[in-house]
Write a protein that holds these residues in place. Structure first.
Motif, mmCIF file in Angstrom:
data_model
loop_
_atom_site.group_PDB
_atom_site.id
_atom_site.type_symbol
_atom_site.label_atom_id
_atom_site.label_comp_id
_atom_site.label_asym_id
_atom_site.label_seq_id
_atom_site.Cartn_x
_atom_site.Cartn_y
_atom_site.Cartn_z
ATOM 1 N N PRO A 1 0.831 -1.207 0.000
ATOM 2 C CA PRO A 1 0.000 0.000 0.000
ATOM 3 C C PRO A 1 0.864 1.255 0.000
ATOM 4 O O PRO A 1 1.603 1.506 0.934
ATOM 5 C CB PRO A 1 -0.817 -0.122 1.284
ATOM 6 C CG PRO A 1 -0.051 -1.059 2.145
ATOM 7 C CD PRO A 1 0.746 -1.938 1.237
ATOM 8 N N GLY A 2 0.810 2.003 -1.079
ATOM 9 C CA GLY A 2 1.540 3.256 -1.169
ATOM 10 C C GLY A 2 3.036 3.119 -1.343
ATOM 11 O O GLY A 2 3.778 4.065 -1.120
ATOM 12 N N GLY A 3 3.518 1.981 -1.752
ATOM 13 C CA GLY A 3 4.958 1.802 -1.895
ATOM 14 C C GLY A 3 5.323 0.985 -3.113
ATOM 15 O O GLY A 3 4.467 0.564 -3.883
ATOM 16 N N ASP A 4 6.603 0.746 -3.244
ATOM 17 C CA ASP A 4 7.132 -0.028 -4.361
ATOM 18 C C ASP A 4 7.192 -1.503 -3.951
ATOM 19 O O ASP A 4 7.878 -1.839 -2.988
ATOM 20 C CB ASP A 4 8.530 0.484 -4.714
ATOM 21 C CG ASP A 4 9.143 -0.264 -5.877
ATOM 22 O OD1 ASP A 4 8.389 -0.881 -6.655
ATOM 23 O OD2 ASP A 4 10.381 -0.231 -6.001
ATOM 24 N N ARG B 1 3.647 -14.285 -10.118
ATOM 25 C CA ARG B 1 3.873 -13.123 -9.251
ATOM 26 C C ARG B 1 2.608 -12.270 -9.249
ATOM 27 O O ARG B 1 2.072 -11.961 -10.318
ATOM 28 C CB ARG B 1 5.054 -12.308 -9.754
ATOM 29 C CG ARG B 1 6.379 -12.999 -9.565
ATOM 30 C CD ARG B 1 7.475 -12.369 -10.426
ATOM 31 N NE ARG B 1 8.667 -13.187 -10.451
ATOM 32 C CZ ARG B 1 8.823 -14.283 -11.177
ATOM 33 N NH1 ARG B 1 7.865 -14.697 -11.951
ATOM 34 N NH2 ARG B 1 9.957 -14.982 -11.120
ATOM 35 N N PHE B 2 2.180 -11.895 -8.041
ATOM 36 C CA PHE B 2 0.958 -11.114 -7.889
ATOM 37 C C PHE B 2 1.210 -9.965 -6.920
ATOM 38 O O PHE B 2 1.902 -10.137 -5.919
ATOM 39 C CB PHE B 2 -0.188 -11.987 -7.366
ATOM 40 C CG PHE B 2 -0.567 -13.097 -8.299
ATOM 41 C CD1 PHE B 2 -1.513 -12.896 -9.284
ATOM 42 C CD2 PHE B 2 0.039 -14.340 -8.202
ATOM 43 C CE1 PHE B 2 -1.859 -13.919 -10.152
ATOM 44 C CE2 PHE B 2 -0.296 -15.369 -9.065
ATOM 45 C CZ PHE B 2 -1.244 -15.154 -10.044
ATOM 46 N N VAL B 3 0.627 -8.802 -7.228
ATOM 47 C CA VAL B 3 0.808 -7.611 -6.387
ATOM 48 C C VAL B 3 -0.532 -6.915 -6.209
ATOM 49 O O VAL B 3 -1.259 -6.687 -7.178
ATOM 50 C CB VAL B 3 1.816 -6.622 -7.024
ATOM 51 C CG1 VAL B 3 1.909 -5.345 -6.205
ATOM 52 C CG2 VAL B 3 3.177 -7.259 -7.176
ATOM 53 N N ASP B 4 -0.839 -6.588 -4.950
ATOM 54 C CA ASP B 4 -1.959 -5.722 -4.629
ATOM 55 C C ASP B 4 -1.390 -4.441 -4.030
ATOM 56 O O ASP B 4 -0.334 -4.462 -3.405
ATOM 57 C CB ASP B 4 -2.899 -6.376 -3.612
ATOM 58 C CG ASP B 4 -3.926 -7.277 -4.273
ATOM 59 O OD1 ASP B 4 -4.517 -6.859 -5.287
ATOM 60 O OD2 ASP B 4 -4.134 -8.405 -3.783
ATOM 61 N N VAL B 5 -2.100 -3.356 -4.233
ATOM 62 C CA VAL B 5 -1.695 -2.068 -3.656
ATOM 63 C C VAL B 5 -2.916 -1.531 -2.925
ATOM 64 O O VAL B 5 -3.685 -0.750 -3.466
ATOM 65 C CB VAL B 5 -1.217 -1.094 -4.747
ATOM 66 C CG1 VAL B 5 -0.766 0.215 -4.130
ATOM 67 C CG2 VAL B 5 -0.104 -1.716 -5.566
ATOM 68 N N THR B 6 -3.098 -2.014 -1.684
ATOM 69 C CA THR B 6 -4.285 -1.642 -0.921
ATOM 70 C C THR B 6 -3.988 -1.674 0.576
ATOM 71 O O THR B 6 -3.087 -2.379 1.016
ATOM 72 C CB THR B 6 -5.462 -2.588 -1.229
ATOM 73 O OG1 THR B 6 -6.605 -2.172 -0.496
ATOM 74 C CG2 THR B 6 -5.140 -4.019 -0.880
ATOM 75 N N THR B 7 -4.774 -0.942 1.335
ATOM 76 C CA THR B 7 -4.667 -0.975 2.790
ATOM 77 C C THR B 7 -5.733 -1.878 3.394
ATOM 78 O O THR B 7 -5.851 -1.962 4.612
ATOM 79 C CB THR B 7 -4.819 0.442 3.384
ATOM 80 O OG1 THR B 7 -6.073 0.977 2.962
ATOM 81 C CG2 THR B 7 -3.673 1.339 2.937
ATOM 82 N N ASP B 8 -6.500 -2.560 2.571
ATOM 83 C CA ASP B 8 -7.574 -3.436 3.033
ATOM 84 C C ASP B 8 -6.981 -4.622 3.793
ATOM 85 O O ASP B 8 -6.121 -5.336 3.289
ATOM 86 C CB ASP B 8 -8.398 -3.926 1.842
ATOM 87 C CG ASP B 8 -9.742 -4.482 2.264
ATOM 88 O OD1 ASP B 8 -9.928 -4.795 3.450
ATOM 89 O OD2 ASP B 8 -10.614 -4.590 1.391
#
Length: 178
Positions: free
Chosen positions: A79-82, A104-111
């Motif tokens: 979340p909010g980063g690289d 490879r999987f990436v989420d960008v969340t604060t959930d």
């Protein structure tokens, strides 16, 4: 399109239609059936140690072919980063263990609820479909920073003969509260 790919797609579609269980919350006290006696446990269970043991047990029950390395997917939630640092740490850990990285999987969340994210359900479909036996993350926070969703995830993995491994495991708290 080959028959094998079509069959794999049909199996994956069938498995995607099966709902994932949501485990009930742990009760605050023990109810002694019809006597109606509520009794608190004498020794409080240490949540982090229990979750750590459950996490290790997912690896113990994961199924692999004899002589073949585990196939794993690498997952990061940034979340909010690289996410590149988390992904490379998880991938290095997987390779050090002798596992084969297949996604490879990436989420960008604060959930904090992993099943509410965009990519996490794709990770579960890979595991459920048999395309991977486990998921490797940089640390536990990639799955969830709160205990209940993390435990639900561990139980789902356990029930599906899959595992989760963390490159930087969270240090265990002392067994006895002071």
């Amino acid at each position: 399109m080959s028959t094998t790919a079509s069959l794999a797609e049909q199996i994956t579609a069938f498995l995607d239609g099966i709902p994932s269980p949501h485990w009930p919350a742990v009760p605050d006290s023990l109810n002694d059936s019809w006597w109606g006696i509520d009794e608190q446990p004498r020794i409080p269970a240490n949540q982090q140690i229990r979750l750590g043991r459950l996490s290790r047990s997912t690896l113990d029950i994961a199924i692999t072919r004899p002589g073949a390395p585990f196939k794993v997917v690498v997952y990061a939630n940034a979340p909010g980063g690289d996410p590149s640092r988390s992904l490379s740490a998880a991938e290095a850990y997987a390779l050090d263990c002798g596992w084969h990285v297949v996604g490879r999987f990436v989420d960008v969340t604060t959930d904090t609820q992993p099943w509410e994210r965009q990519e996490w359900p794709k990770v579960l479909r890979k595991l459920r479909g048999g395309f991977a036996q486990g998921v490797v993350t940089d640390d536990r926070s990639a799955v969830s920073v709160t205990d209940e969703p993390y435990e639900q995830t561990l139980r789902w993995l356990f029930d599906h003969f899959s595992f989760v491994a963390h490159a930087r495991p969270r240090p265990a708290a002392p067994a006895v509260a002071r």
